[in-house]
Design a protein around this motif. Sequence first.
Motif, PDB file in Angstrom:
ATOM      1  N   GLY A 359       0.796  -1.224   0.000  1.00  0.00           N
ATOM      2  CA  GLY A 359       0.000   0.000   0.000  1.00  0.00           C
ATOM      3  C   GLY A 359       0.828   1.273   0.000  1.00  0.00           C
ATOM      4  O   GLY A 359       2.024   1.270  -0.279  1.00  0.00           O
ATOM      5  N   LYS A 360       0.155   2.382   0.343  1.00  0.00           N
ATOM      6  CA  LYS A 360       0.802   3.696   0.319  1.00  0.00           C
ATOM      7  C   LYS A 360       1.588   3.954   1.600  1.00  0.00           C
ATOM      8  O   LYS A 360       1.157   3.579   2.694  1.00  0.00           O
ATOM      9  CB  LYS A 360      -0.235   4.797   0.120  1.00  0.00           C
ATOM     10  CG  LYS A 360      -0.771   4.863  -1.294  1.00  0.00           C
ATOM     11  CD  LYS A 360      -1.578   6.134  -1.529  1.00  0.00           C
ATOM     12  CE  LYS A 360      -2.009   6.233  -2.995  1.00  0.00           C
ATOM     13  NZ  LYS A 360      -2.761   7.474  -3.253  1.00  0.00           N
ATOM     14  N   VAL A 361       2.706   4.627   1.413  1.00  0.00           N
ATOM     15  CA  VAL A 361       3.567   5.010   2.535  1.00  0.00           C
ATOM     16  C   VAL A 361       3.849   6.504   2.405  1.00  0.00           C
ATOM     17  O   VAL A 361       4.335   6.955   1.362  1.00  0.00           O
ATOM     18  CB  VAL A 361       4.884   4.216   2.525  1.00  0.00           C
ATOM     19  CG1 VAL A 361       5.796   4.679   3.648  1.00  0.00           C
ATOM     20  CG2 VAL A 361       4.602   2.728   2.622  1.00  0.00           C
ATOM     21  N   LEU A 549       7.919  -0.944  -6.036  1.00  0.00           N
ATOM     22  CA  LEU A 549       7.763   0.439  -5.587  1.00  0.00           C
ATOM     23  C   LEU A 549       7.281   1.285  -6.753  1.00  0.00           C
ATOM     24  O   LEU A 549       7.989   1.456  -7.752  1.00  0.00           O
ATOM     25  CB  LEU A 549       9.093   0.952  -5.039  1.00  0.00           C
ATOM     26  CG  LEU A 549       9.101   2.272  -4.285  1.00  0.00           C
ATOM     27  CD1 LEU A 549      10.336   2.346  -3.372  1.00  0.00           C
ATOM     28  CD2 LEU A 549       9.091   3.485  -5.212  1.00  0.00           C
ATOM     29  N   CYS A 550       6.065   1.803  -6.649  1.00  0.00           N
ATOM     30  CA  CYS A 550       5.463   2.590  -7.728  1.00  0.00           C
ATOM     31  C   CYS A 550       5.886   4.051  -7.597  1.00  0.00           C
ATOM     32  O   CYS A 550       5.745   4.656  -6.541  1.00  0.00           O
ATOM     33  CB  CYS A 550       3.947   2.465  -7.677  1.00  0.00           C
ATOM     34  SG  CYS A 550       3.119   3.353  -9.021  1.00  0.00           S
ATOM     35  N   THR A 551       6.395   4.620  -8.690  1.00  0.00           N
ATOM     36  CA  THR A 551       6.886   6.001  -8.677  1.00  0.00           C
ATOM     37  C   THR A 551       5.933   6.954  -9.397  1.00  0.00           C
ATOM     38  O   THR A 551       6.304   8.092  -9.693  1.00  0.00           O
ATOM     39  CB  THR A 551       8.280   6.072  -9.322  1.00  0.00           C
ATOM     40  OG1 THR A 551       8.218   5.502 -10.647  1.00  0.00           O
ATOM     41  CG2 THR A 551       9.297   5.296  -8.497  1.00  0.00           C
ATOM     42  N   LYS A 552       4.719   6.520  -9.684  1.00  0.00           N
ATOM     43  CA  LYS A 552       3.741   7.431 -10.291  1.00  0.00           C
ATOM     44  C   LYS A 552       3.492   8.612  -9.346  1.00  0.00           C
ATOM     45  O   LYS A 552       3.384   8.436  -8.132  1.00  0.00           O
ATOM     46  CB  LYS A 552       2.429   6.702 -10.553  1.00  0.00           C
ATOM     47  CG  LYS A 552       2.447   5.786 -11.754  1.00  0.00           C
ATOM     48  CD  LYS A 552       1.041   5.266 -12.019  1.00  0.00           C
ATOM     49  CE  LYS A 552       0.974   4.445 -13.283  1.00  0.00           C
ATOM     50  NZ  LYS A 552      -0.416   4.017 -13.569  1.00  0.00           N
ATOM     51  N   PHE A 606       3.533   0.654  -2.695  1.00  0.00           N
ATOM     52  CA  PHE A 606       4.126  -0.644  -2.984  1.00  0.00           C
ATOM     53  C   PHE A 606       3.049  -1.578  -3.531  1.00  0.00           C
ATOM     54  O   PHE A 606       2.040  -1.830  -2.863  1.00  0.00           O
ATOM     55  CB  PHE A 606       4.767  -1.233  -1.723  1.00  0.00           C
ATOM     56  CG  PHE A 606       6.008  -0.504  -1.300  1.00  0.00           C
ATOM     57  CD1 PHE A 606       7.253  -0.895  -1.775  1.00  0.00           C
ATOM     58  CD2 PHE A 606       5.937   0.582  -0.441  1.00  0.00           C
ATOM     59  CE1 PHE A 606       8.403  -0.215  -1.398  1.00  0.00           C
ATOM     60  CE2 PHE A 606       7.075   1.262  -0.057  1.00  0.00           C
ATOM     61  CZ  PHE A 606       8.320   0.863  -0.534  1.00  0.00           C
ATOM     62  N   LEU A 607       3.290  -2.095  -4.751  1.00  0.00           N
ATOM     63  CA  LEU A 607       2.320  -2.925  -5.456  1.00  0.00           C
ATOM     64  C   LEU A 607       2.793  -4.377  -5.502  1.00  0.00           C
ATOM     65  O   LEU A 607       3.972  -4.669  -5.248  1.00  0.00           O
ATOM     66  CB  LEU A 607       2.123  -2.409  -6.882  1.00  0.00           C
ATOM     67  CG  LEU A 607       1.778  -0.923  -7.037  1.00  0.00           C
ATOM     68  CD1 LEU A 607       1.695  -0.553  -8.512  1.00  0.00           C
ATOM     69  CD2 LEU A 607       0.477  -0.583  -6.322  1.00  0.00           C
ATOM     70  N   ASP A 608       1.896  -5.285  -5.877  1.00  0.00           N
ATOM     71  CA  ASP A 608       2.260  -6.696  -5.982  1.00  0.00           C
ATOM     72  C   ASP A 608       2.490  -7.132  -7.428  1.00  0.00           C
ATOM     73  O   ASP A 608       2.618  -8.324  -7.716  1.00  0.00           O
ATOM     74  CB  ASP A 608       1.212  -7.588  -5.319  1.00  0.00           C
ATOM     75  CG  ASP A 608      -0.181  -7.393  -5.890  1.00  0.00           C
ATOM     76  OD1 ASP A 608      -0.326  -6.682  -6.909  1.00  0.00           O
ATOM     77  OD2 ASP A 608      -1.141  -7.948  -5.314  1.00  0.00           O
TER      78      ASP A 608
END
Length: 631
Positions: A359-361, A549-552, A606-608
């Motif tokens: 999820g979001k951090v 780790l999503c950087t959008k 953070f995605l799966d």
Amino acid sequence: MAEVPYESRGSLTFKNGDFILDQKPLRILSGTMHYFRVVPEYWEDRLLKMKACGLNTVETYVAWNKHEEYPGKFDFEGILDVRKFVQVAQKVGLYVIFRPGPYICAEWDFGGLPSWLLADENMKVRSNYKPYQDAVDRFFARLLPLVTDLQHSKGGPIIAVQVENEYGSYSDEVEHLMFVKELLLKYGTQELLLTSENIFGLKRAAFYQHALPTANFPEMGDGQKLFDMIREWSPDFPLMVMEFWPGWFDHWGQGHKGLAMPLFENCLTGILDAGGSFNMYMFHGGTNFGFMAGANYFANSTYKPDITSYDYDAPLSEAGDITPKFLRAREIVFEKVLKPSGISKLPDLPPNTPKANYGKVPCTHTMSFNQMLAYVKNNIECPSPIPMEHLKIHGGYGQNYGYIVYRTTLPAGKRLQFSSLPQDRAQIFINGTFIHVIDWRNPDLGINVDCTQDTNTLEILVENHGRVNYVEFGLNLLNEHRKGLTGDVSIDGKKLESWNIIPLEFDKEFVKSVCQCDKWVATSPSTCCYPALFKATLTITDAPKDTFLCTKGWGKGIVFLNGFNLGRFWCVGPQQTLYVPAPLLQQGDNQILIFEQENPGMSIEFLDAPILDETDKSNVEEADKEYPTGS
């Protein structure tokens, strides 16, 4: 007098077009995996999957620039423990093809060559230039004794060793191949020697009297031509595709590439039907962690930097997952080779590693650019700008990777002019205000400015976006492509002098210092300036799992996780996530450090599953017009 074709003196020999090992015919069914692109905790998992696909061999390059950071400073530990990697391959029952370079291409910075070679203004890499020869000799003297006892003739898994790499695409100075061959022999290599070439280089650098020629191609049109050339030299030579490309790599700002399944099936089937052996480059791509992604320069094109992911559309994904291409390769290999030889069953498929969506951090703290720079130890005064490789640091061998900051006093004026294109991406600030970007996409060297004050501060942040790893024949870029500012800067025709140069290397000591310092402030919309550092904490309550780790929502920069450099991100795509292997995480708190250059976000996610095929349509570049020629 006709030249006699090569005959192997190693354990692996050949006759009448067949490989022979231990007095038995051998069809080499190989896949590439680079130990330096995969965390060591996952080596065995990936190799077992290779075995389950029906393969009997793994091939790896050796990354000289990672093993010898500066002359005489060697590292063969952790992810660089190449000896252990070879031993793990033997443990799971695979032979090894060893490709030590010294040049490897591989979409890896400078093709695996150490950048400190360019501290020598007269350097001629991949040649018999004496200082280059001396550097290669020193490296091989340390590397090769680590693995000579792991050759098949001594009870180990190494059955073949490559001499340089695709040399004919770069030069026709065959004397250099002889130098590399003699070094291999000098330091104990006994196994079969081979070369690998694509359609452009095989005849240009013919070396078939000294090593077995092998071919690199993605489809049987070129493949048959290469096979015919090899058989012309000797009917005893087995047909071997050292690089059968089941996918392809990506450049920043372009669409996600690969090889469609029908083309993959046709090529693999064609190789086997021709009686050939193969090595799939890549079978498992892995990741260009840190600053290691390279770049390409094709004729009639421009600089093309590679993304952090090296997924390659390979049979095993970047995260080591089994793909439809893996399953189809397994079927073809079994039906065409293994079943006819009496093998009735393949090993069961190992499971994929579990993935987690954490999820979001929130990003809780930030540090300004100027405060961050206070922790850089080196600070160089210079009358004119010089590239990072020429900085008199690290024993005079310059800066390898990262960013470099140029500062000077700017008088009043209207036109800022660069004498040469910054390498590779320059962000320009006047009195702390962002003005413009110059790079290969925006190459205008003149910028209109409005400096009315008599005294201003000019600050130029230049990013080394990856040294070229592949250039076509006749281009001399490998010897010339130094990073940073490589020429003068002027205002209204007046040359600017008295520069302060700050090498922003993001080495381990620097990262540790900024993480532990007390200069952080709470993040809020008012404090989200750029460039800047941002900090977040990922808390994991159970055993860590792989994640992405999503950087959008961010612009451009790099990410560190628990001090480990995961690599670059950039909103232009196609990559929008960074792969995080579970062994880099820990149960409890995990520290995330982001250097953002352009567009700060307030959180990360953070995605799966990865996102590797999403481009910013407003920034996307036109794809390469020609099919790239090699890896």
